[in-house]
Design a protein around this motif. Structure first.
Motif, mmCIF file in Angstrom:
data_model
loop_
_atom_site.group_PDB
_atom_site.id
_atom_site.type_symbol
_atom_site.label_atom_id
_atom_site.label_comp_id
_atom_site.label_asym_id
_atom_site.label_seq_id
_atom_site.Cartn_x
_atom_site.Cartn_y
_atom_site.Cartn_z
ATOM 1 N N VAL A 2 -7.442 40.153 -8.534
ATOM 2 C CA VAL A 2 -8.757 39.375 -8.745
ATOM 3 C C VAL A 2 -9.393 39.757 -10.059
ATOM 4 C CG1 VAL A 2 -9.937 41.210 -7.309
ATOM 5 C CG2 VAL A 2 -11.077 38.977 -7.725
ATOM 6 N N LYS A 47 -2.271 31.755 -13.074
ATOM 7 C CA LYS A 47 -3.686 31.465 -12.247
ATOM 8 C C LYS A 47 -3.366 30.832 -11.128
ATOM 9 C CE LYS A 47 -8.158 29.655 -12.315
ATOM 10 N NZ LYS A 47 -9.438 28.852 -13.339
ATOM 11 N N SER A 104 -11.197 44.376 -12.845
ATOM 12 C CA SER A 104 -10.191 43.563 -12.075
ATOM 13 C C SER A 104 -9.432 44.472 -11.031
ATOM 14 C CB SER A 104 -8.951 43.059 -12.948
ATOM 15 O OG SER A 104 -8.643 44.232 -13.518
ATOM 16 N N GLY A 136 -9.940 29.930 -8.334
ATOM 17 C CA GLY A 136 -11.113 31.082 -8.916
ATOM 18 C C GLY A 136 -12.240 30.104 -8.679
ATOM 19 N N SER A 137 -13.486 30.915 -8.609
ATOM 20 C CA SER A 137 -14.874 30.139 -8.632
ATOM 21 C C SER A 137 -15.459 30.554 -9.826
ATOM 22 C CB SER A 137 -15.305 30.682 -7.548
ATOM 23 O OG SER A 137 -15.515 32.224 -7.444
ATOM 24 N N LEU A 166 -13.466 27.280 -4.396
ATOM 25 C CA LEU A 166 -12.349 27.681 -5.285
ATOM 26 C C LEU A 166 -11.638 26.470 -5.788
ATOM 27 C CD1 LEU A 166 -10.675 29.985 -2.667
ATOM 28 C CD2 LEU A 166 -12.334 30.609 -4.801
ATOM 29 N N LYS A 211 -17.560 34.629 -13.366
ATOM 30 C CA LYS A 211 -16.542 33.915 -12.850
ATOM 31 C C LYS A 211 -15.655 34.918 -12.226
ATOM 32 C CE LYS A 211 -16.663 30.375 -16.474
ATOM 33 N NZ LYS A 211 -15.933 29.603 -17.807
ATOM 34 N N ILE A 212 -15.175 34.469 -10.946
ATOM 35 C CA ILE A 212 -13.993 35.037 -10.262
ATOM 36 C C ILE A 212 -12.597 34.253 -10.458
ATOM 37 C CG2 ILE A 212 -13.501 35.892 -8.174
ATOM 38 C CD1 ILE A 212 -16.107 35.773 -7.398
ATOM 39 N N SER A 213 -11.537 34.971 -10.842
ATOM 40 C CA SER A 213 -10.009 34.408 -10.909
ATOM 41 C C SER A 213 -9.180 35.131 -10.121
ATOM 42 C CB SER A 213 -9.927 34.378 -12.388
ATOM 43 O OG SER A 213 -8.425 33.706 -12.639
ATOM 44 N N TYR A 214 -8.253 34.247 -9.671
ATOM 45 C CA TYR A 214 -7.190 34.944 -9.013
ATOM 46 C C TYR A 214 -5.979 34.557 -9.708
ATOM 47 C CZ TYR A 214 -10.734 35.907 -5.163
ATOM 48 O OH TYR A 214 -11.612 36.150 -4.414
#
Length: 777
Positions: free
Chosen positions: A111, A129, A103, A132-133, A154, A120-123
């Motif tokens: 991120v 949250k 991260s 994310g994708s 997203l 997986k990508i999370s913001y």
């Protein structure tokens, strides 16, 4: 642009390659680089004949995460390969890497990239949250025709609504829409837009900026209903996830990245009157309009000459048509003696009949075709060429021509067009014409704005611009373009302005009464109300003049009433504009921006906040009926003094001298002592209206000079039955007073004088006093 065929299948002609498994992570001091395979590696042999996706994460500013994805990194991108961003270097970040994830945190925004399959990508922001994708979301797309793409999807949460993407006239909430970021001259009644900005925000409190000047295609819940998708052609994709505690913070962070809106000069907030487009006029006509406004006590600040100040077929030659303006210098001098500022219409096109065409052609100042010939067409003007602003010599040449007009007495330019920019051209600096199509307007408006700053000084530059791209907010003011004279078009104009404000633009205007056709008196008077409660106010049309006495006598009275109302509000409006320019938020604000905690605000697009204290709901029907929503709290009608409780919808009928104009509780709104011009000493004689100050609350107002410097700051604080007023600044012990509205009657004032006023209690500090207390009954 859509790549899938339903949920399961890929559209014919495309192959999608998504990151599935992390192969390696490289950590630097200010960024992380992740290498991901497109499938599980069962053995070392699987590394042969396989691609990888390179993903880089860094931060240029606190709470701003930069994500960049590559397929083939060495692919050449001709300029402009990205927007001109302001921060230099990197913001401090915290990087964490363990067996489960890696991260990067900037400010309070993080991120996180998981190491479990699939990637997986999370913001998140402060642990919450944002978006994310996940599986099959991020993708490199191979196409059979060789035009490959990058795509990101997203997530959109339940109830999440998307706004922005420029000045869009389609529904205010963008969910369900396909939006192509491609500037076009399409009026205000279609999906096309003059000002396309690859940036959106959502009601969950974050923004996404796609750093690609070329065509960016958005599918906002329109391909995969739970995803906001964007794609670009090529081998890479770069975007910024922008966090913040509020939408104001998000816009502030975004404009720190792309540029803050410049503060327009105070005179530009007054009423503008134009000659209109195809009308016949000469100095006598212009003078009759100016004198007619003065005779009817209609304060006028700016007079604008539209296209036909130049000869037909010769736009632009930047020369006054001597047949109707034989003495332009004398005429401008006579108009300026009446206290007016002058604006003239221009565009970046040079018609073949213009005296400048041969000069520009000989010196290489015009866009060219691949064979070296000048690019020309007959659309708009016969044989016109387009100035090549990638050529520094052409920029200076253009400035010199406009500079001669400034020397005559012109103060501002309406920078029309800038959207019809072809892609089959060659630029002086080798720019990619696809990437320059949207970006052209940035160079065009920048050249003109810089000239005004050079010749008139910083703080005196004002455009009236139609086209824009990301960063264009640095060169205000922008207006909504060609709208029709209908209530429907009036409403679509407001939608466009609210969307533009949520795209980082601080100031916005529109053609009062509508541009196309001629409005009936009813519509004209309702649009006058809306127009004079906008950032900037201009009477303009296509085939007919827009002076009010051509409609009816009541139109004259309505225009006078709302023009003077706006001028009296200049201490408030200009003070909020100073804040808008410093912070990077719009003066006209969508309700969701100020009341994001109220879900009713999510879809409100027929009302807005003017600054953070005044609610405006224009009327969009000939019956004078208004249905609007007041958020929770105590609201006071600014004109009538009626006090109502919010948290509900209201339906009322208004005559032409009224509309829903409410001050929210705990507001301190300064009102000026003058109503005949926009630029005056705002603090001298100012009355600060204090609305429904609640126990334990405070309110403050800053009154600036016309240069934007603070000269009076007043703060009101209530504790039980006592209100304490404190003032500071150069004008603190000057000629100002306080008006209590929607507050219980006054029992006494310490170090001040109180008197009964039609709308409340008026309190004036004692001579030399800067603070006092008020005891409530």
């Amino acid at each position: 642009m859509k790549f899938t065929d339903g949920y399961w299948m890929t559209r014919k002609g495309y192959q999608l390659f998504s990151p599935y498994e992390i192969h390696d992570v490289n950590k630097g001091t200010d960024k992380i680089t992740v290498y991901a395979t497109f499938r599980h590696l069962e053995n070392r042999g699987n590394t042969l004949n396989e691609g990888l996706m390179t993903m880089e994460f860094s931060s240029p500013l606190p709470d701003v995460i930069k994500a960049k994805f590559y397929h083939h990194k060495g692919t050449v991108r001709q300029g402009p390969s990205s927007f001109d961003l302001l921060p230099q270097g990197q913001s401090p970040v915290v990087i964490e890497d363990n067996d489960e994830f890696v991260s990067l945190t900037s400010g309070h925004t993080t991120v996180t990239i998981t190491k479990q399959n699939p990637v997986k990508i999370s913001y998140t922001h402060k642990g919450k949250k944002l978006t994310g994708s996940g599986t099959r979301s991020t993708a490199y797309v191979k196409a059979e025709d060789g035009r490959h793409h990058f795509r990101e999807q997203l997530s959109l949460a339940v109830g999440e609504t998307v706004y922005g993407l420029g000045e869009r006239f389609t529904p205010f909430v963008k969910n369900g829409q396909t939006v192509d970021i491609w500037n076009e001259d399409g009026g205000t009644a279609s999906e096309q837009a003059y000002k396309n900005i690859p940036f959106y925000v959502t009601n969950r409190g974050y923004g996404v900026f796609v750093n690609h000047p070329e065509l960016v295609s958005f599918e906002v819940g329109s391909e995969i209903v739970s995803k906001a998708q964007f794609s670009v052609q090529g081998e890479s994709l770069e975007y910024f996830l922008i966090g913040g505690d509020t939408l104001k913070d998000v816009l502030s962070n975004y404009t720190s990245l792309t540029g803050k809106p410049a503060l327009p000069p105070a005179w530009s907030y007054g009423l503008w009157l134009t000659t209109s487009f195809t009308t016949n006029y000469d100095e006598a006509t212009v003078t009759s309009f100016v004198e007619g406004m003065a005779e009817r006590d209609l304060p006028l600040a700016v007079f604008h000459f539209d296209c036909f100040w130049m000869k037909e077929y010769e736009w632009c030659n930047f020369e006054w048509d001597e047949r109707v303006f034989p003495d332009p210098v004398g005429m401008l001098s006579r108009l300026k003696a009446k206290g007016l500022h002058i604006c003239v219409w221009i565009n970046p096109y040079i018609a073949q009949r213009s005296s400048l065409f041969d000069e520009a052609m000989a010196n290489g100042y015009l866009l060219k075709r691949a064979d070296g010939s000048v690019w020309q067409w007959d659309l708009w003007q016969y044989g016109m060429g387009i100035v090549d602003f990638t050529n520094p010599a052409a920029c200076q040449w253009f400035k010199d021509k406009l500079g001669a007009l400034l020397d005559m007495g012109v103060d501002s330019f309406k920078t029309d067009f800038g959207e019809r920019i072809p892609t089959d051209v060659v630029y002086h600096d080798g720019s990619d014409p696809q990437q320059m199509h949207n970006y052209y307007t940035q160079l065009y408006n920048k050249v003109v704005f810089e000239l005004l700053e050079e010749k008139r000084g910083k703080g005196e530059a004002a455009l009236f611009a139609r086209s824009a791209t990301a960063g264009g907010q640095q060169f205000p003011v922008h207006w909504g373009g060609d709208c029709e004279a209908t209530y429907e078009s009036m409403a679509e104009s407001l939608r466009g302005g609210l969307s533009l404000g949520l795209s980082g633009f601080g100031y916005w205007s529109h053609d009062i009464g509508g541009f196309e056709q001629s409005s009936p008196p009813d519509l004209y008077k309702r649009w006058v109300q809306f127009g004079l409660l906008s950032s900037h106010s201009r009477l303009h049309g296509s085939t007919s003049y827009r002076v009010p006495w051509l409609y009816d006598e009541e139109a004259v009275d309505v225009l006078r009433f709302f023009t003077k109302l706006k001028l009296s509000l200049m201490p408030y409006l200009f003070g909020k504009s100073v804040e808008s320019s410093a912070v990077g938020i719009p003066l006209m604000r969508a309700m969701v921006m100020e009341f994001g905690e109220d879900p009713t605000s999510d879809y409100l697009d027929r009302q807005y906040m003017l600054g953070d204290n005044l609610l405006v709901a224009p009327i969009f029907n000939p019956e004078g009926e208004s249905t609007y929503y007041l958020p929770r709290g105590t609201w006071t009608h600014f004109l009538t003094g009626e006090q109502v409780q919010g948290g509900a919808w209201r339906t009322e009928t208004y005559d032409y001298f009224g509309l829903p104009l409410f001050a929210k509780e705990n507001s301190l709104i300064p009102v000026g002592s003058e109503e005949d011009r926009p630029d005056y000493d705002y603090a001298n004689g100012a009355t600060l209206h204090l609305f429904a100050l609640q126990d334990g609350a405070s309110a403050s107002a800053v009154i600036p000079t016309v240069q934007g410097q603070p000269q009076l700051t007043v703060t009101a604080t209530r504790a039980g039955g006592t209100i304490t007023i404190a003032a500071k600044g150069a004008a603190a012990d000057g000629n100002w007073s306080l008006l209590l509205r929607g507050i219980a009657s006054v029992a006494g004032v310490d170090n001040g004088q109180a008197s009964v006023h039609a709308q409340g209690t008026l309190v004036k500090p004692s001579a030399g006093g800067t603070s006092f207390t008020i005891q409530l009954a």
